[in-house]
Write an enzyme that holds these catalytic residues in place. Sequence first.
Site, PDB file in Angstrom:
ATOM      1  N   GLU A 218     -10.853  56.470 -18.561  1.00  9.99           N
ATOM      2  CA  GLU A 218     -11.841  56.077 -17.957  1.00  9.99           C
ATOM      3  C   GLU A 218     -12.480  56.895 -17.229  1.00  9.99           C
ATOM      4  O   GLU A 218     -12.063  58.660 -17.063  1.00  9.99           O
ATOM      5  CB  GLU A 218     -11.651  55.153 -16.541  1.00  9.99           C
ATOM      6  CG  GLU A 218     -12.078  53.686 -17.006  1.00  9.99           C
ATOM      7  CD  GLU A 218     -13.884  53.086 -17.027  1.00  9.99           C
ATOM      8  OE1 GLU A 218     -13.979  54.220 -17.797  1.00  9.99           O
ATOM      9  OE2 GLU A 218     -14.323  52.423 -17.197  1.00  9.99           O
ATOM     10  N   ASP A 219     -14.114  57.228 -17.608  1.00 11.35           N
ATOM     11  CA  ASP A 219     -15.348  58.317 -17.318  1.00 11.35           C
ATOM     12  C   ASP A 219     -15.054  58.415 -15.988  1.00 11.35           C
ATOM     13  O   ASP A 219     -15.407  59.788 -15.125  1.00 11.35           O
ATOM     14  CB  ASP A 219     -16.210  58.260 -18.289  1.00 11.35           C
ATOM     15  CG  ASP A 219     -16.886  57.074 -18.205  1.00 11.35           C
ATOM     16  OD1 ASP A 219     -15.964  55.709 -17.248  1.00 11.35           O
ATOM     17  OD2 ASP A 219     -18.680  56.126 -18.853  1.00 11.35           O
TER      18      ASP A 219
ATOM     19  N   ASP B 133     -16.710  53.421 -10.650  1.00  7.74           N
ATOM     20  CA  ASP B 133     -17.599  53.803 -10.067  1.00  7.74           C
ATOM     21  C   ASP B 133     -17.299  52.627  -8.506  1.00  7.74           C
ATOM     22  O   ASP B 133     -17.055  53.171  -6.995  1.00  7.74           O
ATOM     23  CB  ASP B 133     -18.711  53.183 -10.484  1.00  7.74           C
ATOM     24  CG  ASP B 133     -19.941  53.386  -9.956  1.00  7.74           C
ATOM     25  OD1 ASP B 133     -20.213  54.264  -8.495  1.00  7.74           O
ATOM     26  OD2 ASP B 133     -21.458  52.844 -10.258  1.00  7.74           O
TER      27      ASP B 133
ATOM     28  N   THR C 260     -14.760  47.397 -12.825  1.00  7.94           N
ATOM     29  CA  THR C 260     -14.420  47.619 -14.201  1.00  7.94           C
ATOM     30  C   THR C 260     -12.675  48.025 -14.619  1.00  7.94           C
ATOM     31  O   THR C 260     -11.371  46.763 -15.566  1.00  7.94           O
ATOM     32  CB  THR C 260     -14.843  48.598 -15.566  1.00  7.94           C
ATOM     33  OG1 THR C 260     -16.282  48.241 -15.277  1.00  7.94           O
ATOM     34  CG2 THR C 260     -14.718  48.313 -16.357  1.00  7.94           C
TER      35      THR C 260
ATOM     36  N   LYS D 251     -16.497  58.235  -7.496  1.00  7.76           N
ATOM     37  CA  LYS D 251     -17.135  57.365  -6.318  1.00  7.76           C
ATOM     38  C   LYS D 251     -16.989  56.902  -5.515  1.00  7.76           C
ATOM     39  O   LYS D 251     -17.570  55.843  -5.392  1.00  7.76           O
ATOM     40  CB  LYS D 251     -18.854  57.373  -6.957  1.00  7.76           C
ATOM     41  CG  LYS D 251     -19.535  58.110  -7.769  1.00  7.76           C
ATOM     42  CD  LYS D 251     -20.771  57.173  -8.095  1.00  7.76           C
ATOM     43  CE  LYS D 251     -20.922  57.536  -9.244  1.00  7.76           C
ATOM     44  NZ  LYS D 251     -22.877  56.768 -10.345  1.00  7.76           N
TER      45      LYS D 251
ATOM     46  N   PHE E 273     -25.906  59.473  -9.408  1.00  6.32           N
ATOM     47  CA  PHE E 273     -26.190  58.969 -10.869  1.00  6.32           C
ATOM     48  C   PHE E 273     -25.439  60.275 -11.799  1.00  6.32           C
ATOM     49  O   PHE E 273     -26.605  60.886 -11.510  1.00  6.32           O
ATOM     50  CB  PHE E 273     -27.152  57.936 -10.830  1.00  6.32           C
ATOM     51  CG  PHE E 273     -26.803  57.416 -12.564  1.00  6.32           C
ATOM     52  CD1 PHE E 273     -25.510  56.804 -12.611  1.00  6.32           C
ATOM     53  CD2 PHE E 273     -27.494  57.935 -14.096  1.00  6.32           C
ATOM     54  CE1 PHE E 273     -25.096  55.573 -13.805  1.00  6.32           C
ATOM     55  CE2 PHE E 273     -27.042  57.248 -14.535  1.00  6.32           C
ATOM     56  CZ  PHE E 273     -25.836  56.066 -14.998  1.00  6.32           C
TER      57      PHE E 273
ATOM     58  N   ASP F 227     -23.260  58.497 -19.706  1.00  4.58           N
ATOM     59  CA  ASP F 227     -24.732  58.520 -20.221  1.00  4.58           C
ATOM     60  C   ASP F 227     -25.797  57.678 -19.104  1.00  4.58           C
ATOM     61  O   ASP F 227     -25.733  56.977 -17.973  1.00  4.58           O
ATOM     62  CB  ASP F 227     -24.657  57.234 -21.570  1.00  4.58           C
ATOM     63  CG  ASP F 227     -24.766  56.002 -21.343  1.00  4.58           C
ATOM     64  OD1 ASP F 227     -23.939  55.129 -20.647  1.00  4.58           O
ATOM     65  OD2 ASP F 227     -26.169  54.934 -21.454  1.00  4.58           O
TER      66      ASP F 227
ATOM     67  N   ARG G  83     -24.449  61.919 -23.774  1.00  3.91           N
ATOM     68  CA  ARG G  83     -23.634  61.954 -23.420  1.00  3.91           C
ATOM     69  C   ARG G  83     -22.854  63.633 -24.123  1.00  3.91           C
ATOM     70  O   ARG G  83     -21.904  63.184 -23.648  1.00  3.91           O
ATOM     71  CB  ARG G  83     -23.456  60.839 -24.890  1.00  3.91           C
ATOM     72  CG  ARG G  83     -22.710  59.658 -24.355  1.00  3.91           C
ATOM     73  CD  ARG G  83     -22.897  58.347 -25.338  1.00  3.91           C
ATOM     74  NE  ARG G  83     -22.526  56.963 -24.964  1.00  3.91           N
ATOM     75  CZ  ARG G  83     -22.598  56.422 -23.985  1.00  3.91           C
ATOM     76  NH1 ARG G  83     -22.048  56.036 -23.164  1.00  3.91           N
ATOM     77  NH2 ARG G  83     -23.155  55.394 -23.780  1.00  3.91           N
TER      78      ARG G  83
HETATM   79  P1  IMP Z   1     -17.794  50.631 -12.249  1.00  4.54           P
HETATM   80  O1  IMP Z   1     -18.756  50.849 -11.029  1.00  4.54           O
HETATM   81  O2  IMP Z   1     -16.264  51.216 -11.367  1.00  4.54           O
HETATM   82  O3  IMP Z   1     -16.857  48.896 -13.069  1.00  4.54           O
HETATM   83  O4  IMP Z   1     -17.857  51.525 -13.924  1.00  4.54           O
HETATM   84  C1  IMP Z   1     -18.634  50.671 -14.475  1.00  4.54           C
HETATM   85  C2  IMP Z   1     -19.427  51.832 -15.403  1.00  4.54           C
HETATM   86  O5  IMP Z   1     -20.205  52.012 -15.282  1.00  4.54           O
HETATM   87  C3  IMP Z   1     -18.213  53.071 -16.015  1.00  4.54           C
HETATM   88  O6  IMP Z   1     -17.529  53.401 -16.877  1.00  4.54           O
HETATM   89  C4  IMP Z   1     -19.412  54.124 -16.621  1.00  4.54           C
HETATM   90  O7  IMP Z   1     -19.970  53.627 -17.691  1.00  4.54           O
HETATM   91  C5  IMP Z   1     -20.898  53.476 -15.810  1.00  4.54           C
HETATM   92  N1  IMP Z   1     -20.746  54.341 -14.949  1.00  4.54           N
HETATM   93  C6  IMP Z   1     -20.838  54.069 -13.344  1.00  4.54           C
HETATM   94  N2  IMP Z   1     -21.211  55.289 -12.378  1.00  4.54           N
HETATM   95  C7  IMP Z   1     -21.826  55.968 -13.515  1.00  4.54           C
HETATM   96  C8  IMP Z   1     -22.542  57.481 -13.647  1.00  4.54           C
HETATM   97  O8  IMP Z   1     -22.685  57.711 -12.078  1.00  4.54           O
HETATM   98  N3  IMP Z   1     -22.960  57.667 -15.005  1.00  4.54           N
HETATM   99  C9  IMP Z   1     -22.708  56.883 -15.802  1.00  4.54           C
HETATM  100  N4  IMP Z   1     -22.232  55.877 -15.995  1.00  4.54           N
HETATM  101  C10 IMP Z   1     -21.974  55.412 -14.838  1.00  4.54           C
END
Ligand code: IMP
Length: 180
Positions: free
Chosen positions: A98-99, A102, A106, A130, A151, A158, A164
Amino acid sequence: MADETVSTMIDADRIAVRVRELGAQISRDYEGKRLVLVCVLKGSFVFTADLARAISVHHRVEFLGVRSYGDGTQSSGVVQITQDLMQPIQGEDVLIVEDIVDTGLTIAHLLDLFHTRNPASVKVCALLHKPARTRKVVPIDYLGFTIEDKFVVGYGLDWAERFRNLPFIGLVHQGGGEAT
Ligand code: IMP
């Protein structure tokens, strides 16, 4: 749009060093196992490409397309699979790449999904975390960097499909202020 700038949070050299360390650690841990890297699209494509080249043990790479519904930068936790894996993962050692973790929603969804497919194991490798925004605590077995609640863009991440291609992780500034 013209007055947007991006400042560096984590430069390309620091990322490269950390990715090599993660690759070495993963190579040690998965020696003799049936490793499958699952690249979560789109944000993880750059990280996965570098990580795969830093892993010395045999492995295959799969791609999973996900769309997370939310309002702009806020994740709702409702995850739609837009492109599934090409092959089954039964009996294999899956590492989700995963990138960024957050809210954690996910990854929590993907862990639940993959466990129904009877892999030998499922672990998580995330470039960024984060912790301030956690809504669901998930295990992150391999982590690049912990960052504050900002962010970020670049290195695959992106902002409305932009940035990206940046080789570093950065913060977007609009008209002198930071984008949120
Ligand atoms: P989750 O909130 O952990 O489910 O993250 C869902 C998705 O939101 C991540 O896989 C990213 O693609 C995107 N995301 C969350 N925070 C950021 C950020 O700071 N920059 C860009 N994409 C983000």
